[in-house]
Design a protein around this motif. Structure first.
Motif, PDB file in Angstrom:
ATOM      1  N   LYS A 103      -3.588  -1.416  -8.381  1.00  0.00           N
ATOM      2  CA  LYS A 103      -4.349  -0.541  -7.487  1.00  0.00           C
ATOM      3  C   LYS A 103      -4.690  -1.296  -6.198  1.00  0.00           C
ATOM      4  CE  LYS A 103      -4.837   3.282  -9.809  1.00  0.00           C
ATOM      5  NZ  LYS A 103      -5.893   3.417 -10.804  1.00  0.00           N
ATOM      6  N   VAL A 134       0.852  -1.191   0.000  1.00  0.00           N
ATOM      7  CA  VAL A 134       0.000   0.000   0.000  1.00  0.00           C
ATOM      8  C   VAL A 134       0.886   1.240   0.000  1.00  0.00           C
ATOM      9  CG1 VAL A 134      -1.907  -1.120   1.185  1.00  0.00           C
ATOM     10  CG2 VAL A 134      -0.146   0.035   2.538  1.00  0.00           C
ATOM     11  N   GLU A 135       0.285   2.332  -0.408  1.00  0.00           N
ATOM     12  CA  GLU A 135       1.048   3.580  -0.435  1.00  0.00           C
ATOM     13  C   GLU A 135       1.311   4.066   0.989  1.00  0.00           C
ATOM     14  OE1 GLU A 135       0.655   7.073  -3.753  1.00  0.00           O
ATOM     15  OE2 GLU A 135      -0.959   6.702  -2.355  1.00  0.00           O
ATOM     16  N   GLY A 136       2.415   4.695   1.220  1.00  0.00           N
ATOM     17  CA  GLY A 136       2.709   5.205   2.557  1.00  0.00           C
ATOM     18  C   GLY A 136       3.033   4.064   3.496  1.00  0.00           C
ATOM     19  N   ASN A 155       3.943  -0.821 -10.213  1.00  0.00           N
ATOM     20  CA  ASN A 155       3.151   0.314  -9.731  1.00  0.00           C
ATOM     21  C   ASN A 155       1.914   0.621 -10.575  1.00  0.00           C
ATOM     22  OD1 ASN A 155       4.325   1.435 -11.907  1.00  0.00           O
ATOM     23  ND2 ASN A 155       5.810   2.671 -10.761  1.00  0.00           N
ATOM     24  N   ASP A 182       2.399   1.043   6.027  1.00  0.00           N
ATOM     25  CA  ASP A 182       1.369   0.007   6.081  1.00  0.00           C
ATOM     26  C   ASP A 182       0.895  -0.139   7.530  1.00  0.00           C
ATOM     27  OD1 ASP A 182      -0.246  -2.187   5.650  1.00  0.00           O
ATOM     28  OD2 ASP A 182       1.415  -3.617   5.599  1.00  0.00           O
ATOM     29  N   LYS A 190      -6.405   3.128  -4.591  1.00  0.00           N
ATOM     30  CA  LYS A 190      -5.210   3.995  -4.646  1.00  0.00           C
ATOM     31  C   LYS A 190      -4.091   3.280  -5.400  1.00  0.00           C
ATOM     32  CE  LYS A 190      -6.644   6.896  -1.232  1.00  0.00           C
ATOM     33  NZ  LYS A 190      -7.982   7.284  -1.565  1.00  0.00           N
ATOM     34  N   PRO A 191      -3.154   4.089  -5.854  1.00  0.00           N
ATOM     35  CA  PRO A 191      -1.982   3.441  -6.456  1.00  0.00           C
ATOM     36  C   PRO A 191      -1.215   2.662  -5.393  1.00  0.00           C
ATOM     37  CG  PRO A 191      -1.904   5.841  -6.714  1.00  0.00           C
ATOM     38  CD  PRO A 191      -3.040   5.543  -5.811  1.00  0.00           C
ATOM     39  N   VAL A 192      -0.480   1.678  -5.828  1.00  0.00           N
ATOM     40  CA  VAL A 192       0.369   0.935  -4.884  1.00  0.00           C
ATOM     41  C   VAL A 192       1.763   1.558  -4.918  1.00  0.00           C
ATOM     42  CG1 VAL A 192      -0.874  -1.204  -5.295  1.00  0.00           C
ATOM     43  CG2 VAL A 192       1.193  -0.718  -6.612  1.00  0.00           C
ATOM     44  N   GLN A 193       2.599   1.126  -4.024  1.00  0.00           N
ATOM     45  CA  GLN A 193       4.000   1.526  -4.179  1.00  0.00           C
ATOM     46  C   GLN A 193       4.875   0.287  -4.348  1.00  0.00           C
ATOM     47  OE1 GLN A 193       6.140   3.344  -0.952  1.00  0.00           O
ATOM     48  NE2 GLN A 193       4.817   2.413   0.596  1.00  0.00           N
TER      49      GLN A 193
END
Ligand code: BGC
Length: 882
Positions: free
Chosen positions: A275, A146-148, A272, A150, A313-316
């Protein structure tokens, strides 16, 4: 044509022996059960020289393999042969590939045919296959998360739509995760494994799984959807309430390789462009259970064409760690037996409780329908108090609770995804409407190990003991051999595993299971050579080196070699075995291992009142010295098998010194040991610590001790596995039976009489007055004391391996009736085929039926007789006056 004829007629003392043979003159022999590296058609073979095994079917007596032909190619027809071999010998187990280098991620097809010693040739076997795994450089997928940070407790969902331009010929998905994953293709679950990628020493290696997903895909648009749970990687693990032991970020790695019908290829990977959003699993944790809010289900998220709203959201992409990615070498965990609810009742405290009749590990599938927002909780317990109330104090901090929040509308079936529970009873709260038996099903979940052994006798209590042993195994062989499956522990305690390993190998095929786990034993072995208390090690680095625990490093490789004839396991583990023995030497003084802290004979019998001078405390360093000898002996055995002459010489000398030091330190000149306990004598005799001339008197002291306790055992985790073996070996068979048949505490049958359906951690988990042992350590599903199973198969049924012909190539059938048993029967599916031994005593006659598989042979040692029969494969009947 089926013909039974009398094979021989022998006079035995005054009794006489009849020996029949069943002989079926079949036309042909055939081969069956083809495996590669112990597995049927495996998908991720990393060994560059994979090993092939097969069994032979033949009804012709004394059948041996004289010759085998093996061939291998890259098409199912094997029209272009890449490797073939024709070999004149009787090897049918773990024959190593010896052709040109195999490519990675490739499916190879193979088959075999054999000639026997009677001039018969089998047909070619059906074509089998195996697939090679990915090399590090084959991975182009990126770890995604996940972005940011976890930080959410909820399970993230990941999705990606892909378009397949043409008709596909093959499609293979390689998937792994940091945490646990459940993958879907076009809405269908991928495979039927749970807790993938399994628990390993994640800092060293993570397994990936390989799935043939061709059938789930179609030309055009497709979607991949995956959810992740915390699992062992990030969730709470270890009894110190520790979290995020391996890492704080759950991540997914997936690579999908497609080959189109025209031969062109395309690879789809995690990167990336994927989602992510949070789904209905609000929290999940191995110990505490799972909370699932059906209102948060995202309809259609794992189907193609779904419209992602703003919550997606986008993933990282995250960097890969130092860990290696390895193919799965053991069995996956999946669902097995289902149990119907037997009874729903109100406890004296007014709680609604359901009984499934069996202490098991897995979960309850619950059917429910009700208003949106209704919360149903299922709590799990192994036992009820003597008053009949639901008892969870022995779970310590593990909540073992699944919560389901209904969404209204339709009836749903709920089950957890990333958690399992150990239980016989469940408590249900918040169920809307009437709770009916048919709304609850318990499902047992454990590693896919084939049942290999069956054991039964004329004694119902003993049969229940066997049942309890095998359920102790099922519940605690959930990817890793654990001590217990319910409280906030569930760790790979090495001492428990080594105590139980041979019994485990009778009941189920544990070859792949332990092959996988031994990699973790090596990986988590400390640089000093010491071996942790638990593997995978989630305790401190200093939590290592306990006698009888750390010796797992030598004991289980040897046990697996004997049970499955797997010399490769000795080769792979030899470095680890040696490092462990050298470690002990490094901390010993004058050849005495008298340093470090040890668990000793864990949970031995402690009488409340010691006025009689009784105590079963065995000196810990004395125990340590016997395991030092045992490990050295096993290392020495392995060195001999592997032809390491220098090590044979070195460790032979060391072993003599260890034994001499033991005697000097622990034995009086007349042969009395400093600890006058059963365990002391058992270990000294089992590991040949005493000079031959002092062994009989030591065995007698053991017998006296057993008698002194009124035919009760007093042994703990380390003495118990060998107690009856030592008594049998030194001619005290009847004492061994007295212990086994003992129904009062402490004994194996006491828990059975108290209604146990699994093996307990303690001899008196439930005391005679119905109260419980101390709640902070009182598991009702702990397999260690089930180690008596090994003696039951070997002595009661009489099925014994032979060390220099491992894998039951040669078998000793030596039943030793006793304990008022009038019948016993066992079957063992070995790597050569089925071995059977079944006897009855009736009307003064002893009757024995023995079956030995083709390509194996046996020595039959008949009880109360000095007769030994050498037999080849086939079925035989013996009977004589007894
Ligand atoms: C475990 C055991 C283990 C022991 C070590 C306990 O907490 O449950 O089975 O072997 O600790 O002493």
């Amino acid at each position: 044509m089926n013909k039974i004829f009398r094979h021989s007629f022998a006079v035995l003392n005054t009794a006489f022996l009849l020996l029949f043979t069943t002989q079926i003159f079949a036309q042909k022999i055939s081969v069956r059960d083809l495996t590669v590296e112990h597995l049927v058609n495996p998908f991720s073979i990393d060994n560059p020289k994979p090993r092939f095994s097969w069994k032979i079917n033949s009804d012709i007596k004394n059948t041996k393999q004289n010759n085998y032909e093996i061939r291998l190619g890259t098409s199912a027809k094997i029209d272009r042969v890449l490797w073939k071999a024709t070999v004149n010998n009787d090897q049918s187990v773990l024959v190593a590939y010896n052709g040109p280098a195999l490519s990675s991620k490739t499916r190879y097809y193979w088959q075999v045919r054999v000639k026997d010693n009677h001039g018969n040739t089998s047909a070619w076997s059906p074509v089998q296959y195996f697939q090679t795994g990915l090399k590090p450089e084959d991975w182009s997928a990126k770890w995604i998360s996940v972005e940011g940070r976890d930080t959410a407790m909820a399970s993230p969902l990941f999705r990606k739509e892909i378009t397949l331009k043409k008709e596909i010929k093959s499609a293979v998905a390689y998937i792994t995760a940091k945490g646990l994953y459940e993958a879907h293709i076009n809405g269908t679950r991928v495979g039927n494994a749970y807790f993938a990628p399994g628990w390993t020493s994640y800092k060293d290696h993570i397994q990936y799984q390989v799935y043939d997903i061709k059938k789930s895909l179609k030309k055009g648009g497709n979607v991949i959807g995956v959810s992740l749970g915390d699992g062992w990687y990030k969730g709470r693990i270890g009894f110190a309430n520790q979290k995020q032991f391996y890492g704080d970020t759950r991540a997914l790695l997936l690579q999908l390789e497609v080959e189109y019908n025209d031969g062109s290829k395309e690879t789809f990977i995690t990167d990336n462009s994927w989602k992510t959003a949070y789904g209905p699993i609000r929290s999940s944790n191995i110990y505490d259970g799972e909370t699932y809010d059906a209102r948060l289900e995202i309809a259609g998220w794992n189907t193609y064409g779904f419209k992602e709203n703003a919550s997606w959201k986008p993933v990282q992409e995250i960097a890969s760690g130092p860990e290696k990615l390895i193919g799965m070498s053991g069995p996956q965990v999946s669902k097995h037996e289902e149990f119907k609810a037997l009874k729903i009742f109100k406890t004296p405290l007014g709680e609604t409780v359901v009984d499934f009749g069996q202490n098991l590990v897995g979960w309850v599938m619950l059917k429910a329908k009700g208003a949106a927002g209704t919360k149903i909780s299922i709590s799990h317990a192994e036992v009820l108090t003597k008053e009949g109330n639901f008892y969870t104090t022995n779970l310590r901090s593990a909540k073992q609770q699944n919560n389901y929040i209904l969404k209204g509308e339709t009836e749903q079936v709920f089950e957890p995804h990333f958690s399992f529970q150990g239980f016989r009873y469940v408590k249900i709260e918040g169920y809307p409407g009437e709770l009916k038996l048919e709304n609850l099903t318990a499902v047992a979940v454990y590693s896919d190990m084939k049942t290999s052994g069956k054991f039964s006798t004329s004694n119902a209590l003993l049969n229940q003991l066997q049942h309890n042993i095998s359920w102790g195994q099922k519940g605690n062989f959930v990817d890793v051999p654990t001590d217990c499956p319910q409280r906030d522990e569930r760790l790979g305690w090495t001492g428990d595993a080594q105590a139980f390993a041979t019994t485990a190998a009778y009941n189920m095929d544990v070859s792949g299971f332990f092959t996988k786990w031994l990699k973790d034993v090596s990986a988590d072995q400390l640089p000093s050579g010491s071996v942790p208390f638990v593997v995978p090690n989630v305790l401190n680095q200093s939590d290592a080196g306990s006698a009888g625990w750390a010796d797992v490093a030598t004991i289980i490789p040897w046990d697996m070699y004997i049970a499955y004839g797997d010399k490769g396991i000795l080769e792979t583990q030899y470095g680890s075995m040696k490092k462990w023995v050298d470690y002990i030497t490094s901390v010993s003084k004058n050849n005495l291992w008298n340093t470090g802290s040890h668990f000793g004979d864990w949970l031995f019998y402690r009488p409340n009142d010691d006025n009689d001078g009784r105590a079963a405390v065995t000196d810990k360093y004395m125990i340590a010295q016997t395991f030092y000898a045992h490990s050295t002996q096993l290392l020495l055995n392995a060195a001999k098998v592997l032809g390491k002459a220098d090590d044979v010489a070195k460790y032979t000398t060391l072993l003599e010194q260890i034994k001499a030091a033991y005697i000097k330190e622990n034995m009086t000149p007349s042969g009395k040991l400093i600890s006058n306990t059963q365990t002391a004598y058992v270990l000294a005799l089992q590991f040949d610590m005493l000079p031959e001339n002092l062994r009989a008197q030591a065995a007698q002291r053991l017998v006296d001790n057993v008698r002194d306790y009124g035919n009760h055992l007093t042994t703990g985790f380390l003495g118990t596995p060998y107690l009856c073996h030592v008594l049998s070996r030194f001619g005290h068979e009847s004492v061994a039976y007295d212990l086994l048949m003992q129904e009062s505490y402490p004994s194996w049958l006491y828990p059975v009489k108290m209604g146990a359906t699994t093996i307990w951690e303690r001899w008196d988990g439930i005391k005679q007055d119905g109260s419980f042992q101390t709640a902070d350590m009182n598991s009702f599903n702990h397999y260690a004391y089930g180690a008596i199973g090994d003696w039951m198969y070997k002595n009661i049924a009489g099925i014994n391996p032979v060390a220099d012909q491992p894998g039951y190539k040669s078998v000793v059938i030596a039943p030793r009736p006793g304990g008022k048993l009038t019948a016993a029967s066992a079957e063992l599916e070995t790597v050569y085929g089925t071995v059977k031994s079944s006897w009855t005593i009736a009307e003064g006659l002893f009757k024995l039926d023995v079956t030995i598989p083709p390509n194996a042979s046996a020595t039959v040692v008949l009880p109360k007789s000095d007769k030994k029969e050498q037999i080849g494969s086939g079925s035989y009947h013996f009977e004589y006056k007894y």
